[in-house]
Design an enzyme around this catalytic site. Structure first.
Site, PDB file in Angstrom:
ATOM      1  N   GLU A 155       0.888  -1.176   0.000  1.00 61.01           N
ATOM      2  CA  GLU A 155       0.000   0.000   0.000  1.00 61.01           C
ATOM      3  C   GLU A 155       0.924   1.224   0.000  1.00 61.01           C
ATOM      4  O   GLU A 155       1.074   1.899  -1.012  1.00 61.01           O
ATOM      5  CB  GLU A 155      -0.923  -0.013   1.231  1.00 61.01           C
ATOM      6  CG  GLU A 155      -1.863   1.183   1.322  1.00 61.01           C
ATOM      7  CD  GLU A 155      -2.671   1.206   2.634  1.00 61.01           C
ATOM      8  OE1 GLU A 155      -2.324   0.506   3.600  1.00 61.01           O
ATOM      9  OE2 GLU A 155      -3.661   1.981   2.691  1.00 61.01           O
ATOM     10  N   ASP A 209     -12.321  -0.378   1.812  1.00 64.87           N
ATOM     11  CA  ASP A 209     -11.314  -0.153   2.859  1.00 64.87           C
ATOM     12  C   ASP A 209     -11.954   0.459   4.118  1.00 64.87           C
ATOM     13  O   ASP A 209     -12.334  -0.272   5.019  1.00 64.87           O
ATOM     14  CB  ASP A 209     -10.168   0.710   2.330  1.00 64.87           C
ATOM     15  CG  ASP A 209      -8.858   0.482   3.079  1.00 64.87           C
ATOM     16  OD1 ASP A 209      -8.804  -0.400   3.951  1.00 64.87           O
ATOM     17  OD2 ASP A 209      -7.864   1.202   2.784  1.00 64.87           O
TER      18      ASP A 209
END
Ligand code: ADE
Ligand code: ZN
Length: 349
Positions: free
Chosen positions: A211, A289
């Site tokens: 990420e 998310d």
């Protein structure tokens, strides 16, 4: 299965409705990240927990993040209003109402027990409250909902082991473990032993990697933690041999476009690498998310990403939904049923 669908015959202006209507699985959503500001304030009043913000609007104004850490600071503060089993139920139930409206047929929810046990909340209240919401989501909406227990990677492996021990009496309520929180400086290898133990216990394993962290963390998550999916993983493109491996082994990536823009992994949605990941043959999926913090739930992620990226059309919509079923930990019979529902949604487009 795709032979019957003429993707090119579906006009672009029908895409938003199709994206919303198509059945999909959501595989990367932190339940604490679904806590909307209104519910934070309601729970704070319920429990007389002081907040650092004067109003819902002031809290929303704090949602301008420079990076992952600046988000996590607000996210952990928001979770401080969760004290009792009912709070965990209410939070998850609010998510399932939105998921049902987005035609999510299957959801695998992350939860962070350490965020709560560190404040004296019993792990039973966390897991049982979430489990009851999952059960009701199945009864009322037909959504099959599963829980994935995440270890916080900024804490020690010993703390992860202690959390696993506390959770094991509720083993039947979660299907796997994950790894989240601050990525940089906390490589997967730090959790090698606890993930090995989870494998022995028959738990599924996933991890956030690539990420903010480097492609090397994705390799380590695969080789050291032996994960079955990579959460985010967008930085795999820095390592072409890794991309080939992910495609060959069909390791799913749970991609979260709006999150990536809000946390400045990409400067804008139009510069997101989702089309490149699909072109490389990866099993990429679209997810939300932390939807309460990043400006949208899973359908917002689909619709906004497709609007910003002209390379994404009906074929990619079908591929992303198909990938979400393939990448899930659901039984094959469910996957076949959802594939048939997807065909029908496209046939009606
Ligand atoms: N916890 C909640 N959201 C997260 C994210 N996007 N990355 C890492 N940890 C998280
Ligand atoms: Zn995440």
């Amino acid at each position: 299965m795709t032979a019957a669908i003429d993707f090119d015959a579906i006009p672009r202006d029908r895409l938003p409705a199709l994206l919303r209507r198509m059945p999909k699985a959501e595989l990367h959503v932190h339940v604490e990240g679904t806590l909307e500001p209104e519910l934070i304030f309601r729970l704070a009043e319920r429990h007389r927990v002081p907040l650092a913000w004067a109003s819902v609007d002031a809290l929303r104004a704090a949602y301008a993040f420079a990076d992952l850490q600046s988000f996590l600071d607000v996210y952990y503060a928001g979770a401080g209003v969760l004290l009792h089993e009912q709070d965990f139920f209410d939070m998850a139930w609010a998510y399932f109402e939105r998921a049902a409206a987005d035609n999510v047929v299957h959801a695998e929810l992350f939860f962070d027990p350490q965020t709560h046990t560190a404040r004296g909340v019993p792990i039973e209240a966390v897991i049982v409250g979430l489990h009851h919401a999952c059960r009701r989501a199945h009864q009322e909406f037909g959504i099959t909902a599963k829980l994935i227990l995440c270890f916080l990677r900024h804490l020690s492996e010993d703390a992860a082991f202690a959390t696993l021990e506390q959770a094991l009496p509720y083993r039947e309520h979660f299907v796997g473990v994950g790894l989240d929180s601050s990525e940089l400086g906390h490589p997967p290898g730090k959790f090698a032993r606890v993930f090995a133990r989870c494998g022995e216990l028959g738990l599924h394993r996933v991890a956030h990697a690539g990420e903010e962290g480097p492609a090397e963390y994705i390799r380590d998550a695969l080789d050291v933690l032996r994960v079955e999916r990579i959460d985010h993983g967008v930085r795999c493109v820095d390592d072409p041999a890794l991309v080939q491996r992910l495609a060959r082994e069909r390791v799913p990536l749970t991609v979260c476009p709006l999150s990536n823009v809000r946390l400045r992994v990409f400067p804008s949605l139009g510069q997101h690498n989702l089309p490149a990941l699909l072109d490389a043959g990866l099993c990429a999926t679209v997810n939300s998310d932390d939807p309460a913090y990043f400006g949208g739930y899973v359908n917002d992620n689909f619709v906004q990403a497709f609007a910003a990226l002209p390379q994404l059309g009906a074929r990619q919509a079908w591929q992303l939904a198909t990938n979400s079923f393939e990448a899930s930990f659901a039984p094959d019979a469910d996957k076949r049923r959802w594939a048939a529902e997807l065909e029908r949604a496209f046939a009606a487009a």
